[in-house]
Design a protein around this motif. Sequence first.
Motif, PDB file in Angstrom:
ATOM      1  N   ASN A   1       9.079  12.820  -1.160  1.00 47.37           N
ATOM      2  CA  ASN A   1       8.959  11.382  -0.947  1.00 47.37           C
ATOM      3  C   ASN A   1       7.901  10.729  -1.822  1.00 47.37           C
ATOM      4  O   ASN A   1       7.656   9.525  -1.705  1.00 47.37           O
ATOM      5  N   ASP A   2       7.263  11.492  -2.705  1.00 55.27           N
ATOM      6  CA  ASP A   2       6.247  10.911  -3.579  1.00 55.27           C
ATOM      7  C   ASP A   2       6.730  10.745  -5.021  1.00 55.27           C
ATOM      8  O   ASP A   2       5.998  10.235  -5.867  1.00 55.27           O
TER       9      ASP A   2
ATOM     10  N   GLY B   1      14.910  10.621  11.463  1.00 56.57           N
ATOM     11  CA  GLY B   1      14.417  10.273  10.137  1.00 56.57           C
ATOM     12  C   GLY B   1      14.043  11.506   9.337  1.00 56.57           C
ATOM     13  O   GLY B   1      13.349  12.395   9.852  1.00 56.57           O
ATOM     14  N   LEU B   2      14.507  11.577   8.102  1.00 59.84           N
ATOM     15  CA  LEU B   2      14.198  12.697   7.217  1.00 59.84           C
ATOM     16  C   LEU B   2      12.981  12.324   6.375  1.00 59.84           C
ATOM     17  O   LEU B   2      13.077  11.519   5.453  1.00 59.84           O
ATOM     18  N   GLU B   3      11.849  12.923   6.686  1.00 61.72           N
ATOM     19  CA  GLU B   3      10.587  12.495   6.083  1.00 61.72           C
ATOM     20  C   GLU B   3      10.574  12.627   4.569  1.00 61.72           C
ATOM     21  O   GLU B   3      10.033  11.779   3.860  1.00 61.72           O
ATOM     22  N   ARG B   4      11.149  13.679   4.036  1.00 56.70           N
ATOM     23  CA  ARG B   4      11.069  13.916   2.593  1.00 56.70           C
ATOM     24  C   ARG B   4      12.217  13.249   1.838  1.00 56.70           C
ATOM     25  O   ARG B   4      12.000  12.423   0.966  1.00 56.70           O
ATOM     26  N   THR B   5      13.448  13.596   2.184  1.00 54.79           N
ATOM     27  CA  THR B   5      14.592  13.006   1.489  1.00 54.79           C
ATOM     28  C   THR B   5      14.694  11.519   1.768  1.00 54.79           C
ATOM     29  O   THR B   5      15.111  10.732   0.919  1.00 54.79           O
ATOM     30  N   GLY B   6      14.301  11.119   2.962  1.00 55.11           N
ATOM     31  CA  GLY B   6      14.445   9.731   3.373  1.00 55.11           C
ATOM     32  C   GLY B   6      15.767   9.508   4.075  1.00 55.11           C
ATOM     33  O   GLY B   6      16.687  10.323   4.028  1.00 55.11           O
ATOM     34  N   GLY B   7      15.873   8.379   4.734  1.00 51.77           N
ATOM     35  CA  GLY B   7      17.094   8.028   5.421  1.00 51.77           C
ATOM     36  C   GLY B   7      17.108   8.469   6.869  1.00 51.77           C
ATOM     37  O   GLY B   7      16.211   9.165   7.356  1.00 51.77           O
ATOM     38  N   ILE B   8      18.162   8.048   7.561  1.00 54.50           N
ATOM     39  CA  ILE B   8      18.287   8.251   8.999  1.00 54.50           C
ATOM     40  C   ILE B   8      19.628   8.902   9.297  1.00 54.50           C
ATOM     41  O   ILE B   8      20.682   8.382   8.931  1.00 54.50           O
ATOM     42  N   MET B   9      19.590  10.044   9.945  1.00 51.41           N
ATOM     43  CA  MET B   9      20.790  10.699  10.450  1.00 51.41           C
ATOM     44  C   MET B   9      21.095  10.151  11.838  1.00 51.41           C
ATOM     45  O   MET B   9      20.197  10.039  12.676  1.00 51.41           O
ATOM     46  N   VAL B  10      22.365   9.829  12.085  1.00 48.04           N
ATOM     47  CA  VAL B  10      22.769   9.284  13.374  1.00 48.04           C
ATOM     48  C   VAL B  10      23.795  10.219  14.008  1.00 48.04           C
ATOM     49  O   VAL B  10      24.798  10.570  13.379  1.00 48.04           O
TER      50      VAL B  10
ATOM     51  N   VAL C   1       0.866  -1.176   0.000  1.00 48.73           N
ATOM     52  CA  VAL C   1       0.000   0.000   0.000  1.00 48.73           C
ATOM     53  C   VAL C   1       0.901   1.224   0.000  1.00 48.73           C
ATOM     54  O   VAL C   1       1.725   1.401   0.903  1.00 48.73           O
ATOM     55  N   TYR C   2       0.743   2.076  -0.982  1.00 52.15           N
ATOM     56  CA  TYR C   2       1.651   3.202  -1.159  1.00 52.15           C
ATOM     57  C   TYR C   2       0.921   4.525  -0.975  1.00 52.15           C
ATOM     58  O   TYR C   2      -0.204   4.690  -1.437  1.00 52.15           O
ATOM     59  N   GLY C   3       1.568   5.445  -0.285  1.00 56.42           N
ATOM     60  CA  GLY C   3       1.042   6.798  -0.159  1.00 56.42           C
ATOM     61  C   GLY C   3      -0.098   6.974   0.804  1.00 56.42           C
ATOM     62  O   GLY C   3      -0.618   8.086   0.940  1.00 56.42           O
TER      63      GLY C   3
ATOM     64  N   VAL D   1       5.058   6.530   3.324  1.00 58.31           N
ATOM     65  CA  VAL D   1       4.759   6.668   1.900  1.00 58.31           C
ATOM     66  C   VAL D   1       4.991   5.351   1.160  1.00 58.31           C
ATOM     67  O   VAL D   1       4.191   4.959   0.305  1.00 58.31           O
ATOM     68  N   SER D   2       6.068   4.644   1.482  1.00 56.23           N
ATOM     69  CA  SER D   2       6.315   3.344   0.848  1.00 56.23           C
ATOM     70  C   SER D   2       5.528   2.224   1.511  1.00 56.23           C
ATOM     71  O   SER D   2       5.461   1.112   0.979  1.00 56.23           O
ATOM     72  N   GLY D   3       4.929   2.494   2.681  1.00 57.65           N
ATOM     73  CA  GLY D   3       4.174   1.463   3.385  1.00 57.65           C
ATOM     74  C   GLY D   3       5.037   0.310   3.852  1.00 57.65           C
ATOM     75  O   GLY D   3       4.567  -0.817   3.969  1.00 57.65           O
TER      76      GLY D   3
END
Length: 617
Positions: A496-497, A529-538, A98-100, A607-609
């Motif tokens: 992210n879309d 977590g970066l909601e738009r670009t994606g990925g995780i900053m540590v 399920v996407y979006g 967004v990617s579910g």
Amino acid sequence: MKTNQLALLISSALLLAACGDDGNDGVDGSNGVNSLVSVTALAVGSSCTYGGQLIESGLDSNGNGTLEDTEVQHTQNLCYDSASGFNMELMARHESGVYGLSAAEIVDFDIVAQKVLVVNAVSGRVDVLDASGLASAEAVSGSAELALNNLPLLNELDVAADVGLERLGGVNSLALHDDLLAVAIERADEAGNSKQGNGYVAFYRRVDGAYSYLKAVEVGALPDNVIFTPDGKSVLVANEGEPNNAYDVDPEGSVAIISVTDGEPADSANLVRFTDFNIGGSRADEVSQMIKINGPGASVAQDLEPEYIAVSADSATAWVSLQENNAIAKINIADASVASLIALGAKDFGLAQNAIDASDKDDMVNIRPYEGVYGLYMPDTVASYQWHGSDFVVTANEGDSRDYDGFSEEARAHDLVLAPNHPQVSAAQDDTLLGRLKVTTSMGDEDGDGEYEKIYAYGGRSFSILDSDGRMVFDSGSDFERITASLLGLNFNNNNDENKGDSRSDDKGPEPEALAVGKVGDSTYAFVGLERTGGIMVYDVTNPFDVHFVNYIVNRDFATDFAVDTDTGEYEGNMQLAGDLGPEGMKFVAAEHSPFGVPMLVVGNEVSGTTSIYRIY
């Protein structure tokens, strides 16, 4: 004898037999044999150049609680990639298909039942994923990460059906403590406004590995976050109280406190309200001018919108993000009172360390300072931890506007009439510089003459650390944009879309939203977590006055051609290989509760579910 023995409550039936739809088929786990995990440090230059950990697992055949050499069934060396001694590996992932449509938002992990619980928001349900195979999972890398799908769906909790009331809507949050599960669900009002009625927290109890419905407790309007205190004696709920789209119904925001006695939740909640801060109220003078109160005709109590909650280690204090108001409420849990309203102020984008890229039309990375332009921190997720016995609060500074049919504060910088001496008069009319930046019309006209002396944008594009009274001790500045620009090039500040680089520079940039804090070894880390670009900053935040960047982990293919409509779920292109999009919620699982014997991070990507699990060592 092995060092650092971890006797995990995993039965051999869970490890070796497939579960049925209800998670209870197969051999009775109470008659099974426990699995043990042993973790032994590997010295630098031994089996690993930079050192690492030896992970051994097996079944406790003789029942003595110790993993003997003869019982070891699986051995693996986890080598550090560098001298920093920190690694994250993708171990498991679930694709909902399920996407979006927010099919994976807030997550939690049940060590006893070996299940991952995932808010499937729009459906009004909680997905229950089978995590019994994690202990034997192998790390993947490269393109295999994009297609990994080894965390199967067992069943769903139909929360609305269990509660059994009319007008119930989406599920927004969940939390687990011992065998008690709390799930927040919103409700429409009698006039048909979808989220403006009082919501509920539905309670479930884990029985024989499954979740049995107990009761529902009424809370405030739009319960958006639910959390247990560390001692398990209270459940706190952030009731956002959003207005309807016409902005003619605006419930009050509040924080609900539900007592839990001997594992039994109370039948009613105690609401912490903000009415004393209304004009004419006993605490009206405590509302700073930097707390954004701008809803048309709204009282302070109506305008304050609790978003997320962090609780102190001693379960005495809660910090509640008031995102749209650019503030935090500090709550005394014992007497259900508001200790203070903390204004977060503004971030000066005119300083070099706070520089931003403000345009999605410049076809380049152009991170630069803009004097006279400021960002409102507006945190979404908040978390807390201790250093030298003192509490510190971590904030993910996402930003959010009020943009409704009945009222909108949104504008572009080029729409504002700036004071003639504003340093950005020219840049604000150039869409390749500042003109496209989304700003608020509710702040900045400081003398009320219709001309703006300051420009205020949404979000800090960063994460911050505050002391217990809200004084800022650290902010990551422009790190997120600089790091992603260096690693991703024009794919930084992506939406992210779809894959369209630099498409969010005019808005809130990388948009940090998800957040978790936890200890790995002797160090404390923040995962953002970066909601738009994606990925995780540590980041290593062990010492809040000496914070440093550690890593950026991203499981997204920026070359995949896809586009998804986040209103309908319809999509084009290869969504299955786009990767993890829109990290919304995170759960850090400490080593003693992890099937890997080392900490893990569970991430819900709305967004990617997809739901992802990383092993951390």
